[in-house]
Design a protein around this motif. Structure first.
Motif, short mmCIF file in Angstrom:
data_model
loop_
_atom_site.label_atom_id
_atom_site.label_comp_id
_atom_site.label_asym_id
_atom_site.label_seq_id
_atom_site.Cartn_x
_atom_site.Cartn_y
_atom_site.Cartn_z
N ILE A 1 0.69 -1.26 -0.03
CA ILE A 1 -0.01 0.16 0.07
C ILE A 1 0.97 1.24 -0.06
N ASP A 2 0.37 2.14 -0.77
CA ASP A 2 1.02 3.61 -0.64
C ASP A 2 0.57 4.44 0.77
N ARG B 1 -1.19 7.01 0.98
CA ARG B 1 -2.78 7.59 0.65
C ARG B 1 -3.88 6.39 0.98
N GLN B 2 -3.25 5.18 0.68
CA GLN B 2 -4.06 4.09 0.92
C GLN B 2 -4.12 3.73 2.47
N GLU C 1 -6.46 5.99 4.10
CA GLU C 1 -7.70 5.59 3.93
C GLU C 1 -8.17 4.34 4.70
N ARG D 1 -14.34 4.46 -1.33
CA ARG D 1 -13.09 4.99 -1.61
C ARG D 1 -11.97 3.94 -1.64
N LEU D 2 -11.77 3.19 -0.65
CA LEU D 2 -10.92 2.28 -0.47
C LEU D 2 -11.01 0.98 -1.89
N SER D 3 -12.23 0.87 -1.94
CA SER D 3 -12.39 -0.21 -3.15
C SER D 3 -11.96 0.33 -4.43
N ALA D 4 -11.90 1.55 -4.67
CA ALA D 4 -11.37 2.18 -5.90
C ALA D 4 -9.89 2.31 -6.14
N SER D 5 -9.39 2.50 -4.86
CA SER D 5 -7.78 2.81 -4.74
C SER D 5 -7.34 1.51 -4.48
N LEU D 6 -7.75 0.36 -3.75
CA LEU D 6 -7.17 -0.76 -3.38
C LEU D 6 -7.79 -1.89 -3.61
N ARG E 1 -11.56 -4.41 -2.24
CA ARG E 1 -12.93 -4.65 -2.95
C ARG E 1 -13.85 -5.71 -2.31
#
Length: 224
Positions: free
Chosen positions: A106-107, A109-110, A113, A191-196, A200
């Motif tokens: 993860i980065d 930002r993730q 979140e 938001r998490l689903s979209a970025s990680l 999902r």
């Protein structure tokens, strides 16, 4: 988080206390004081347990496959179906995302979140603990009186009605407050689903669940 009947659950907490509080044959007039001490001990024990549960939330991993937020019978079925075959997933207090114990890449930002989502779920869970404690405290207060009044109330049913009324007054507004937090949780999941992508499958909260929460509260307390 599945929905459970709040008032019956609170009453179940009192059954062992009621058994302990029944006056033994030949008991002297000190039985009232004994009942009071038993209830005071029950309050103290409950507070210690609730504080420990909150501490565990802060220091332990949040297990996503066990903490799906669903309400009502349909929500329960959806939760079981959605998580039946999922690997164990956790968010650590540091914001790491683990699947079957393995940290996912993860980065920054993730991580933020993940921590925000964890914070929301912990907040809701703590609110649930507070609701349970408040309801149990209210029920214990309703019970705490003379042993003659306790026996009379139990025989006539007035004790149960008084407990239900008292618990309802304490619990209903707080439960509605939890329902109103759920849109924020759903947005955080999305938001998490979209970025990680790995997250999902665990984003199972839907608009119907939020509606079921409010509807469930109305149904639960409308009959009380």
């Amino acid at each position: 988080m599945t929905k459970t009947p709040l008032l019956p659950a609170a009453l179940c907490l009192l059954l062992p206390l009621a058994a302990q509080a029944q006056p033994a044959q030949g008991a002297d007039t000190g039985i009232g004081g004994e009942i009071h001490r038993e209830l005071a001990d029950a309050r103290k024990e409950m507070r210690v347990e609730m504080a420990k549960a909150k501490q565990d939330l802060d220091t332990g991993n949040l297990q996503l496959d066990r903490d799906s937020l669903h309400f009502g019978m349909d929500g329960d079925r959806k939760a079981r179906t959605a998580t039946a075959n999922l690997a164990r997933a956790e968010i650590t207090p540091a914001g790491d995302f683990l699947i079957d114990g393995n940290a996912q890449p993860i980065d920054a930002r993730q991580r933020r979140e993940l921590l925000a989502y964890r914070g929301l779920v912990v907040e809701i869970t703590k609110a649930g603990i507070d609701i349970g404690q408040r309801g149990a405290e209210a029920a214990l207060t309703a019970v705490d009186g003379s042993w003659i009044g306790l026996m009379f109330g139990a025989m006539t049913g007035s004790l149960e009605r008084r407990i239900e009324r008292t618990v309802r007054q304490e619990v209903e507004p707080a439960v509605r407050g939890i329902c109103r937090l759920l849109p924020r949780v759903m947005e955080s999941q999305q938001r998490l689903s979209a970025s990680l992508p790995q997250f999902r499958p665990y984003a199972t909260l839907e608009r119907d669940d939020i509606d079921d929460c409010e509807d469930g509260v109305r149904r639960e307390f409308a009959t009380r």
